[in-house]
Design an enzyme around this catalytic site. Structure first.
Site, PDB file in Angstrom:
ATOM      1  N   HIS A   1      18.781  30.528  69.760  1.00  0.00           N
ATOM      2  CA  HIS A   1      19.617  30.739  70.951  1.00  0.00           C
ATOM      3  C   HIS A   1      20.936  31.376  70.531  1.00  0.00           C
ATOM      4  O   HIS A   1      21.216  31.507  69.340  1.00  0.00           O
ATOM      5  CB  HIS A   1      19.826  29.453  71.756  1.00  0.00           C
ATOM      6  CG  HIS A   1      20.579  28.370  71.062  1.00  0.00           C
ATOM      7  ND1 HIS A   1      20.070  27.684  69.980  1.00  0.00           N
ATOM      8  CD2 HIS A   1      21.795  27.829  71.306  1.00  0.00           C
ATOM      9  CE1 HIS A   1      20.954  26.784  69.581  1.00  0.00           C
ATOM     10  NE2 HIS A   1      22.010  26.852  70.371  1.00  0.00           N
TER      11      HIS A   1
ATOM     12  N   HIS B   1      24.194  30.534  70.787  1.00  0.00           N
ATOM     13  CA  HIS B   1      25.412  29.829  70.359  1.00  0.00           C
ATOM     14  C   HIS B   1      25.757  30.190  68.916  1.00  0.00           C
ATOM     15  O   HIS B   1      24.881  30.301  68.055  1.00  0.00           O
ATOM     16  CB  HIS B   1      25.246  28.320  70.501  1.00  0.00           C
ATOM     17  CG  HIS B   1      25.306  27.853  71.921  1.00  0.00           C
ATOM     18  ND1 HIS B   1      24.926  26.584  72.302  1.00  0.00           N
ATOM     19  CD2 HIS B   1      25.710  28.482  73.062  1.00  0.00           C
ATOM     20  CE1 HIS B   1      25.090  26.457  73.615  1.00  0.00           C
ATOM     21  NE2 HIS B   1      25.561  27.592  74.095  1.00  0.00           N
TER      22      HIS B   1
ATOM     23  N   ASP C   1      26.951  28.658  66.412  1.00  0.00           N
ATOM     24  CA  ASP C   1      26.556  27.808  65.291  1.00  0.00           C
ATOM     25  C   ASP C   1      25.086  28.007  64.908  1.00  0.00           C
ATOM     26  O   ASP C   1      24.585  27.345  63.997  1.00  0.00           O
ATOM     27  CB  ASP C   1      26.868  26.328  65.562  1.00  0.00           C
ATOM     28  CG  ASP C   1      26.111  25.740  66.725  1.00  0.00           C
ATOM     29  OD1 ASP C   1      25.794  26.461  67.683  1.00  0.00           O
ATOM     30  OD2 ASP C   1      25.831  24.524  66.681  1.00  0.00           O
ATOM     31  N   HIS C   2      24.416  28.941  65.543  1.00  0.00           N
ATOM     32  CA  HIS C   2      23.044  29.318  65.180  1.00  0.00           C
ATOM     33  C   HIS C   2      22.920  30.815  64.902  1.00  0.00           C
ATOM     34  O   HIS C   2      22.177  31.217  64.026  1.00  0.00           O
ATOM     35  CB  HIS C   2      22.062  28.903  66.294  1.00  0.00           C
ATOM     36  CG  HIS C   2      21.981  27.426  66.440  1.00  0.00           C
ATOM     37  ND1 HIS C   2      21.028  26.666  65.810  1.00  0.00           N
ATOM     38  CD2 HIS C   2      22.775  26.564  67.111  1.00  0.00           C
ATOM     39  CE1 HIS C   2      21.237  25.390  66.097  1.00  0.00           C
ATOM     40  NE2 HIS C   2      22.298  25.304  66.880  1.00  0.00           N
TER      41      HIS C   2
ATOM     42  N   HIS D   1      19.100  23.657  77.289  1.00  0.00           N
ATOM     43  CA  HIS D   1      20.346  23.772  76.526  1.00  0.00           C
ATOM     44  C   HIS D   1      21.038  25.087  76.884  1.00  0.00           C
ATOM     45  O   HIS D   1      22.216  25.116  77.210  1.00  0.00           O
ATOM     46  CB  HIS D   1      20.048  23.676  75.037  1.00  0.00           C
ATOM     47  CG  HIS D   1      21.251  23.757  74.151  1.00  0.00           C
ATOM     48  ND1 HIS D   1      22.243  22.804  74.164  1.00  0.00           N
ATOM     49  CD2 HIS D   1      21.614  24.670  73.232  1.00  0.00           C
ATOM     50  CE1 HIS D   1      23.173  23.142  73.288  1.00  0.00           C
ATOM     51  NE2 HIS D   1      22.810  24.274  72.709  1.00  0.00           N
TER      52      HIS D   1
ATOM     53  N   ASP E   1      18.310  23.851  69.433  1.00  0.00           N
ATOM     54  CA  ASP E   1      19.008  22.746  70.099  1.00  0.00           C
ATOM     55  C   ASP E   1      18.245  22.219  71.314  1.00  0.00           C
ATOM     56  O   ASP E   1      18.823  21.597  72.193  1.00  0.00           O
ATOM     57  CB  ASP E   1      20.408  23.188  70.533  1.00  0.00           C
ATOM     58  CG  ASP E   1      21.372  23.295  69.364  1.00  0.00           C
ATOM     59  OD1 ASP E   1      20.959  23.064  68.211  1.00  0.00           O
ATOM     60  OD2 ASP E   1      22.547  23.626  69.599  1.00  0.00           O
TER      61      ASP E   1
ATOM     62  N   HIS F   1      19.826  20.643  64.264  1.00  0.00           N
ATOM     63  CA  HIS F   1      20.937  19.790  63.832  1.00  0.00           C
ATOM     64  C   HIS F   1      20.417  18.460  63.307  1.00  0.00           C
ATOM     65  O   HIS F   1      19.335  18.019  63.684  1.00  0.00           O
ATOM     66  CB  HIS F   1      21.885  19.469  65.008  1.00  0.00           C
ATOM     67  CG  HIS F   1      22.679  20.619  65.481  1.00  0.00           C
ATOM     68  ND1 HIS F   1      23.892  20.974  64.927  1.00  0.00           N
ATOM     69  CD2 HIS F   1      22.453  21.516  66.476  1.00  0.00           C
ATOM     70  CE1 HIS F   1      24.370  22.032  65.568  1.00  0.00           C
ATOM     71  NE2 HIS F   1      23.510  22.372  66.514  1.00  0.00           N
TER      72      HIS F   1
END
Length: 196
Positions: free
Chosen positions: A54, A56, A58-59, A110, A133, A172
């Protein structure tokens, strides 16, 4: 098939997916490029694809750097917000990565860019799914863009339909906090007590 977890940031996982038959490597969510590229280099195999779960940061924040370091990569994702994406996937779309078979599972909830990657190694009868996520051990991702019904369908219709022996690789490490929360709302659940 071999999967190498690469811990990133404070609690993220990127993954190096190795096609042992075809001698190729793909990386899932390369948020810290230097870490994943170190693993790829140690394998001595060609990196040919990025699979982004996805948009975001942090990915997906490492996509541009990896794309610059390795020109010609196929970069898969679920919508136009995926950095450096070369191939936007639709729900159920299938492709091969070397000798591995990959199916994109659109898992809204998400985000509306969420894609889980279901990978089959038919030579060794192995199955894995990279869930970003959407699904964690003991929980699921927060709803930022999707609805509760979207997440319900993603978890209980789409992902629940996968074979039971499918190994799950989440985005995560939230296991302890997920079980702590679950015990706070369902503290008498004997199955939960046994796992927590």
């Amino acid at each position: 098939m071999k999967v190498i977890p690469v811990p990133c940031l404070s609690d993220n996982y990127a993954y190096v997916l190795v096609d042992t038959e075809g001698k190729q490597v793909a990386v899932i969510d390369p948020v810290e490029p230097e870490k994943v590229l170190k693993h790829v280099q140690a394998l001595g195999m060609e990196l040919t694809a990025l699979l982004t779960t996805h948009h975001h940061a942090d990915h997906s924040a490492g996509n541009n750097e990896v794309a610059k370091a390795k020109p010609g990569l196929e970069i898969y994702g679920g919508d136009s917000r995926i950095p450096s994406m070369t191939k936007q996937l639709k729900d159920g779309e299938e492709f091969t990565f070397g000798s591995l078979h990959v199916r994109a599972i659109q898992t809204f909830g998400h985000t509306t860019s969420s894609i889980c990657y279901y990978v089959q190694d038919k030579h060794n009868d192995e199955r894995v799914v990279f869930t970003g996520d959407t699904l964690f051990v003991g929980g699921c991702g927060r709803l930022f863009e999707g609805t509760p019904q979207d997440m319900y369908d993603s978890l209980n219709v789409k992902l629940a339909a996968l074979p039971r022996d499918t190994k799950v690789y989440a985005g995560h490490e939230y296991t302890n906090s997920n079980f702590k929360f679950a015990r706070s709302v369902d503290g008498d659940n004997s199955d939960l007590i046994a796992k927590a």
